[in-house]
Each structure stands twice: as C-alpha cells, then as structure tokens.
Write a protein that holds these residues in place. Structure first.
Motif, short mmCIF file in Angstrom:
data_model
loop_
_atom_site.label_atom_id
_atom_site.label_comp_id
_atom_site.label_asym_id
_atom_site.label_seq_id
_atom_site.Cartn_x
_atom_site.Cartn_y
_atom_site.Cartn_z
N MET A 95 -1.58 3.09 -16.55
CA MET A 95 -3.04 3.48 -15.88
C MET A 95 -3.73 2.14 -15.75
SD MET A 95 -4.19 6.12 -19.00
CE MET A 95 -3.53 7.78 -18.72
N ALA A 96 -3.12 0.94 -16.32
CA ALA A 96 -3.62 -0.25 -15.78
C ALA A 96 -3.26 -0.61 -14.50
CB ALA A 96 -3.34 -1.50 -16.65
N PHE A 97 -1.84 -0.40 -14.16
CA PHE A 97 -1.55 -0.72 -12.98
C PHE A 97 -2.23 0.35 -11.65
CE2 PHE A 97 1.74 0.79 -9.74
CZ PHE A 97 2.20 -0.59 -9.00
N ALA A 98 -2.51 1.54 -12.09
CA ALA A 98 -3.18 2.45 -11.11
C ALA A 98 -4.53 2.10 -10.72
CB ALA A 98 -2.93 3.53 -11.63
N LEU A 99 -5.12 1.45 -11.71
CA LEU A 99 -6.55 1.12 -11.36
C LEU A 99 -6.64 -0.23 -10.64
CD1 LEU A 99 -8.36 1.56 -14.98
CD2 LEU A 99 -8.84 2.92 -12.91
N PRO A 100 -7.77 -0.23 -9.74
CA PRO A 100 -7.98 -1.69 -9.12
C PRO A 100 -8.42 -2.75 -10.02
CG PRO A 100 -9.30 0.38 -8.21
CD PRO A 100 -8.81 0.72 -9.50
N GLU A 182 4.00 0.09 4.92
CA GLU A 182 3.88 -1.28 4.82
C GLU A 182 2.30 -1.44 5.36
OE1 GLU A 182 6.73 -3.40 7.13
OE2 GLU A 182 8.53 -2.60 6.23
N ILE A 183 1.84 -2.65 4.98
CA ILE A 183 0.58 -3.21 5.31
C ILE A 183 0.46 -3.28 6.75
CG2 ILE A 183 1.05 -5.72 5.06
CD1 ILE A 183 -1.70 -5.81 3.78
N ALA A 184 1.39 -3.73 7.64
CA ALA A 184 1.29 -4.09 8.96
C ALA A 184 1.09 -2.97 9.71
CB ALA A 184 2.67 -4.71 9.42
N LEU A 185 1.49 -1.56 9.21
CA LEU A 185 1.12 -0.44 9.99
C LEU A 185 -0.24 0.00 9.91
CD1 LEU A 185 4.59 1.37 9.40
CD2 LEU A 185 3.96 -0.10 11.20
N SER A 207 -2.79 -3.93 -0.21
CA SER A 207 -2.76 -5.21 -0.95
C SER A 207 -3.63 -6.23 -0.08
CB SER A 207 -1.38 -5.78 -1.09
OG SER A 207 -0.68 -6.03 -0.04
N GLY A 208 -3.74 -5.83 1.16
CA GLY A 208 -4.74 -6.71 1.67
C GLY A 208 -6.16 -6.54 1.52
N VAL A 209 -6.52 -5.42 1.03
CA VAL A 209 -7.99 -5.38 0.78
C VAL A 209 -8.60 -6.01 -0.23
CG1 VAL A 209 -9.47 -3.48 0.34
CG2 VAL A 209 -7.63 -2.86 1.58
N PRO A 210 -9.61 -6.79 -0.22
CA PRO A 210 -10.31 -7.46 -1.34
C PRO A 210 -10.59 -6.57 -2.36
CG PRO A 210 -11.50 -7.91 0.87
CD PRO A 210 -10.55 -6.74 1.11
N ASP A 211 -10.53 -7.16 -3.76
CA ASP A 211 -10.76 -6.40 -5.01
C ASP A 211 -11.96 -5.67 -4.72
OD1 ASP A 211 -8.47 -7.70 -5.74
OD2 ASP A 211 -9.62 -8.75 -7.34
N ALA A 212 -13.08 -6.08 -4.49
CA ALA A 212 -14.55 -5.39 -4.40
C ALA A 212 -14.36 -4.28 -3.49
CB ALA A 212 -15.60 -6.42 -4.01
N ALA A 213 -13.78 -4.38 -2.45
CA ALA A 213 -13.69 -3.32 -1.25
C ALA A 213 -12.43 -2.46 -2.09
CB ALA A 213 -13.11 -3.75 -0.12
N ARG A 214 -11.56 -2.60 -2.43
CA ARG A 214 -10.61 -1.76 -3.26
C ARG A 214 -11.41 -1.11 -4.36
NH1 ARG A 214 -5.02 -3.78 -6.21
NH2 ARG A 214 -4.46 -1.61 -7.29
N ALA A 215 -11.80 -1.64 -5.13
CA ALA A 215 -12.60 -0.78 -6.23
C ALA A 215 -13.82 0.20 -5.58
CB ALA A 215 -13.23 -1.76 -7.23
N ARG A 216 -14.37 -0.06 -4.57
CA ARG A 216 -15.34 0.61 -3.78
C ARG A 216 -14.45 1.77 -3.26
NH1 ARG A 216 -18.37 -4.03 -2.30
NH2 ARG A 216 -17.05 -4.38 -0.70
N GLY A 217 -13.48 1.67 -2.56
CA GLY A 217 -12.68 2.65 -2.10
C GLY A 217 -12.29 3.45 -3.28
N ASP A 227 -13.43 11.13 2.59
CA ASP A 227 -12.61 12.12 3.31
C ASP A 227 -11.02 11.93 3.24
OD1 ASP A 227 -15.06 13.68 3.94
OD2 ASP A 227 -15.44 12.25 5.30
N ILE A 228 -10.82 10.63 3.93
CA ILE A 228 -9.43 10.44 3.90
C ILE A 228 -9.10 9.04 3.43
CG2 ILE A 228 -7.53 9.81 5.84
CD1 ILE A 228 -9.44 11.41 7.97
N VAL A 229 -7.93 9.06 2.65
CA VAL A 229 -7.51 8.01 2.10
C VAL A 229 -6.28 7.43 2.92
CG1 VAL A 229 -6.55 6.83 -0.22
CG2 VAL A 229 -8.62 7.80 -0.23
N LEU A 230 -6.21 6.15 3.35
CA LEU A 230 -5.13 5.70 4.20
C LEU A 230 -4.53 4.63 3.43
CD1 LEU A 230 -3.41 5.95 6.73
CD2 LEU A 230 -5.03 4.60 7.97
N GLY A 231 -3.12 4.42 2.97
CA GLY A 231 -2.98 3.28 2.46
C GLY A 231 -1.22 3.25 2.18
N THR A 232 -0.90 2.02 1.70
CA THR A 232 0.53 1.91 0.95
C THR A 232 0.75 2.69 -0.25
OG1 THR A 232 -0.28 -0.15 0.26
CG2 THR A 232 0.93 -0.17 2.39
N ARG A 233 1.99 2.24 -0.74
CA ARG A 233 2.45 3.16 -1.89
C ARG A 233 1.51 3.16 -3.24
NH1 ARG A 233 6.22 -1.48 -2.07
NH2 ARG A 233 5.46 -2.97 -3.89
#
Length: 659
Positions: A95-100, A182-185, A207-217, A227-233
C-alpha cells in the motif's frame, strides 16, 4: 472504544491494531498516524473492529485519523491485498508503494483547477481501416470483462484503436487507464491524447512527474475528476471509481515487470483489475509476450489482428547480410555501407541499431591478458572514449582510461568490440558530409536532452542515427527508410530461454521504424546465421510462426506458460553465505511441497557479484499455479524464521523474467 486495523510500511506480514474514538466503517481506506516503536508512522486503515486478538490494555491509541482526502475505495484495497498475497509481499509495504510519496508522508498537495465534463473527440478523425473498425466495435461491444490481444504489425494503427475505444468509454461518463512501458514514450503519447481529447482531464503518472503533481493526479483520479490516466507501470494502482477501460500498450515489454521491492507485473495486475471491476482490457503489441499469445490462441483472450499498415502500403523489406565470409569495416558490411550511401544521396534518414552503448565493451592488454574488469561486479568496465572513462554499466564505478596496462606496463592496450560511440566515430569518418546523431542513455541522459534529440530528428537535422533500444519502439520518423542491425547474433544462443523472444521483439520493433509513411523501407540484419528460423520468420514478418515454434519448444521443456515459477534470491558479501541460506531454505520447503512442485538446487547467478555483493538463486517450478501459491504462502513464514548472517538479504520473485 473501537479498534482500527492498520497496514504499516514495515517488512512484517501482519496488520497492527490500535484503539480509536469516533471511528466508523466509512474510515476504512483513510490514513492514520499511529505510534510504532519509539516513533510515529503513517498507515492505512483496512478494517474497523469491535475487538482485537491482543489484550485491550496493550493496544495504543491512534494519534489521528486523517480524513483530509476521500478514503481509498474497497476495490483499491482489494487490489493491494491480492498483490500482497500473490507476490508474497507485506500488505503495508504494498500500500505504501502504491501511494504517491507526498500522501505517504501525510501531506496533501495544493489543489489545482481542472477542466472536466464533456470530452468530445477532435474533428477530422483519420478513417479507420476495416480491421481497425472491427477491433473498435469488438471492444465497445464487450459489455463487461474481456481481455483482448490487439496484435498489429508495426505502423498498423494500434494507437488509433486505443483512442477510439477510449472515446467510446468517455462518452458513457467513465474513466480510462492507459499503460505504456517507458517514460520516453509518455510525452509524445500524452500530446496525441491531449489533442484528441482537448476538454478531458488527463493525468500523467510516471517517475518523471514531480511529487506534488503526482499526488494531485492521484487525488484527481480518486475523486473521479480525471478522465484519462496515462502512465507507466505504477499507474496500474491509480484509484479510479468510474474505470471503464484499461489499455496496455507494448504489453510484451519487460519494463512492465518491477525488478525490486514489490516484484509485480503491471500487465498481469491490470488484467486482474479489469476482471475485478468487470471492464474490458486491451493488450496491444506487434510482438506479444508468448504467455499472452498462448492465452489468445487457446481462447482465454480474444485475438484482434491488424495485418496491414495504416499509412505505408507495405512493410519494410527485411534482408539478411551474411557476414561469414566478409571482412567487416568497423563492424559494418559493404551492403550496409552502400545502403547508407544510397539514403544519403536521396536525402533520407537511416538508423544503425546496436544495443550496446559506450565506445567498446572492454579495454584489454594483449601482452598479459589484463582486461578492464569492475572491482565491484562480475562484469567489465566499458570504454567511454568521449569522456575518457572506463565505466561499469551495472554499478556506475568509473575511472580514467589508463595510458598503459596497470599490470605489466605495456602501452599497447586496445579497446575490443564496439559500442554506439565507436560506430558514431566510424560513420563520421566514412561519411564526413553526413550529420550523424547518436542516441543512447549517455547522449539522452535527461528528459530535456532526449526531447531535443527527438526534435532534431523530426526537423530533419540528422542523416544517420545510431541508437540502442531507446529508438526501437513507439517512434515515427517519416523520412527514415533504412534500418541496419549490428551485433544481433549474440542473443541467439543465450542461456535464458526468453532470449529468442526478446530478440525477435526487439528486431521487429526496430525494423518497424523504417518505411512508415510513403517511402519504402528496408531492414538489413548482419548475421553469421542467415538461415536461423528466427531470422526467417523476421524476413517473412511472420510472428505467429515464430511464436508457435517457441511455444512448442517451451511445452516440450516445461517452461512458462506451461509451468509457473518463483525465484528465491539471496545476496551477501560472500557467495557461500548466500548459497548456505538458500540450501536451508530449500530444506525448509521440501516438506511443504507436493508432487506438482519442483525445487531446484541453489546456484550462483550469472552476474554473481553486483555492487560488492554476491548473489545466488533457487528456482521453484510447478505445473499448477494454486500448488505453487500454496507452497509460497507457507514457505514465506519459514523463510523469515530462518537464521541468516546479518548482512544477507533475500527476496521472492513470483513469475520472474530475469534469472
């Protein structure tokens, strides 16, 4: 007085009970700050109970229950619980891993204004080919859980199918989750999705998204605003209360498998999540994982095929260049050099593919046999001539290039083999008028530099590209008409049974960069084994024939998908300690294993030393997934009880991809 059962980020497979006032079932899924040991920890409430197995007087009161964000929903908690049980990892750590990180620390980001509601598709959509139309209609008509394999050749328009399927889901007021390897895509796909759905709230998660933006997302997804979540694993764990569709692009890619901590497969977890929520999932690839292809041809998944390119009239011509009787020039054949010259004369772009960065794999002394070994790993340090360094690609240890042999003083030491830097130098000398651009992890070391390189290619500022697997997939360069492959043979005879599958996927992907638009494409593969079945299947663009042959071999050998595996690994300062622990672990497993489970002997890993730690492994295999899971559940408890040297570390990897 009620009891809250809290999952904490500690390496223990258990929950912790605390007393709490004014708590209700609605608080399940909220964060709680609690005393733990001599400090404080933040955890997640997974249950509210009237009593505890522990004496009431021993239970400490929770410091605070944080209700500053919506509680995590039951399906999210169930997903984490499944991952904990299946991958044998403590629930609190899952659960800790899955949380920002920000939410894990008990903080909330500043809210942002988001545009939402209504998500009309952009006008003037490209016309669909009949095969694309069939795929879109099948996904839309699924009416609940269905796993689709969208098997399309490179350039067949798989992304357009994804976008049409997402559009249909958004029109019903639901959310879509799209995973990429991959983040490159992610940036280029995010731009394409944004252009298609200009009024949708799109969350990027990688992983390239800053912590605050990741938590907001994460909060936007949880609240249903996204509406759409687009990301890596990691985005497979995004909470989505209105989820209506999951898409996994390049589903075969090994990047979907986490290789440390919680060793999960995002693709497999995505399929489980789709089944859990009764929604369709689309797994897309030109070269599906053999497990996925097996599910499709056996009827477990539904196969949707795109056999034709969406823009180009025909796939690139693939030819083998027999190098057995030819003296190569800087590692390149006359046929490849002539083809490069032809493209230069036409003003077209070429790509020379070599999946080995640096100048040369090793520096060696012919007089005494000294080679540039890494002192911390069972590997060689690679020659990086541009910055005059020897560098280990496993641990990062580096040093200057010596002027003479450190052992015997011989000044005639040489680099052996070739990497992308050496090819860059050779092609620069061979074609002085050409603009040669090298693209690997050294030249594209930051997202900004990577985007600048891509912009230069699209702007026509490069004639010859030299690249590693970074360029093998997801890119669309209209004027690129030639792909030359150097050094592919090494993977043909590797000990790893998955090596042929990976090589075929890699070569088909990189070859697919050629001739994607109105200019015809060509792929030249230099090889000493031109008649090898893998190369024949590549030349005929026949993935199905290759896959069926590989599946026949795996069936005969008892390899996945016809068996199920787990790998127990141990690492310590000395290999003897790691092997001794694994031998004790095997002895502990023997009475737990039934006739369907095989326990192999402990052996050192191929890369047995990494970062000054020595590593060994023990393979467990079964023809029955339930039998393997039953063993792992009981075995994990015994593994934690085994005595081991203080510096020894071990982990279980269920469904491993690397050995």
């Amino acid at each position: 007085m009620s009891i809250v059962r809290v999952a904490l980020d500690v390496p223990l497979p258990r929950l912790f009970d605390y007393q709490a006032d004014e708590v209700a079932e609605s608080d399940i899924g909220c964060r709680a700050r609690v005393p733990f040991g001599s400090g404080r920890k933040l955890g997640l409430i997974v249950a509210v109970a009237a009593a505890s197995d522990q004496p009431t007087e021993k239970l400490k009161p929770a410091d605070a229950i944080l209700r500053d964000m919506p509680p995590l929903p039951a399906d999210w908690l169930a997903l984490c619980d499944f991952c904990s049980r299946y991958y044998q990892h403590p629930l609190g750590q899952v659960m800790a891993f899955a949380l920002p990180p920000l939410l894990r620390r008990g903080k909330l980001p500043r809210p942002r204004k988001v545009s939402g509601g209504g998500t009309p598709a952009a006008k003037s959509l490209p016309a669909l080919l009949p095969e694309q139309q069939v795929a879109v209609q099948a996904i839309h008509a699924s009416g609940g859980f269905a796993a689709f394999l969208l098997h399309g050749v490179t350039g067949s328009g798989k992304t357009e199918v994804y976008l049409r399927a997402i559009d249909a889901v958004l029109a019903t007021g639901k959310q879509a989750l799209m995973l990429v390897p991959e983040i490159a895509l992610t940036p280029q796909l995010e731009q394409r999705v944004s252009e298609r759905f200009p009024t949708a709230c799109i969350v990027a998660a990688h992983s390239g998204v800053p912590d605050a933006a990741r938590a907001r997302g994460f909060l936007d997804a949880l609240a249903g605003r996204a509406d759409i979540v687009l990301g890596t694993r990691l985005s497979v764990f995004m909470p989505l209360p209105r989820l209506g569709l999951i898409v996994v692009d390049e589903e075969h890619d090994a990047s979907f498998k986490q290789q440390e901590g919680l060793r999960y497969s995002a693709r497999d977890v995505a399929v489980l999540r789709a089944k859990q929520l009764d929604v369709p999932i689309v797994l897309g690839s030109a070269t599906p994982a053999l497990e996925t292809f097996h599910h499709a041809i056996s009827g477990r998944y539904r196969l949707l095929e795109l056999r034709h390119r969406a823009v180009a009239e025909a796939p690139p011509v693939v030819r083998m260049v027999d190098t057995r009787k030819e003296k190569l020039q800087d590692g390149m054949s006359a046929a490849l050099l002539d083809a490069l010259a032809t493209r230069l004369a036409r003003g077209e772009q070429s790509l020379v593919f070599l999946n080995r960065r640096g100048y040369a794999p090793v520096l060696a002394c012919p007089a005494c046999g000294w080679i540039s070994r890494c002192q911390r790993c069972a590997a060689n340090r690679v020659v990086h001539l541009a910055d005059k360094r020897l560098r280990c690609h496993h641990c990062g240890l580096e040093a200057g290039i010596p002027r003479a042999c450190p052992d015997c003083g011989n000044q005639d030491i040489h680099p052996f083999g070739r990497g992308t830097q050496r090819l860059e130098a050779a092609l620069g000398e061979r074609f002085p008028q050409a603009r040669v651009l090298r693209i690997d992890r050294d030249s594209a070391s930051t997202p900004k530099r990577w985007q600048a390189l891509l912009a230069a290619i699209h702007a026509g500022e490069a004639d010859i590209l030299i690249g590693t697997q970074m360029l093998a997939k997801g890119h669309d360069f209209p004027r690129l008409t030639l792909v030359g492959v150097v050094g592919a043979d090494a993977a043909l005879f590797a000990a790893d049974f998955r090596a042929p599958e990976r090589l075929f996927a890699q070569l088909m992907q990189v070859g697919g960069r050629s001739g994607r638009h109105d200019l015809p494409g060509e792929v030249l593969i230099q090889t000493e084994h031109p008649a090898h079945p893998l190369y024949r299947a590549l030349a005929e663009h026949d993935y199905a024939a290759f896959a069926r042959a590989q599946l026949d071999e795996r069936r005969a050998a008892g390899f996945p998908p016809f068996s199920f595996q787990a790998l127990l690994s141990a690492e310590a300062p000395e290999i003897g300690d790691a092997l001794a622990y694994l031998a004790a672990a095997r002895a502990a497993a023997v009475p737990l294993a039934d006739a369907q489970v095989s326990l192999y002997d402990p052996v050192p890993m191929r890369l047995f030393r990494l970062k000054n730690r020595e590593r060994a492994q023990l393979l467990v295999e079964s023809t029955s997934r339930p039998a393997l899971q039953a063993l792992l559940a009981a075995w994990s408890e015994r593994l934690r009880a085994l005595k081991a040297p203080r510096e020894l570390r071990w982990h279980l990897d269920v469904d491993p991809l690397e050995f």
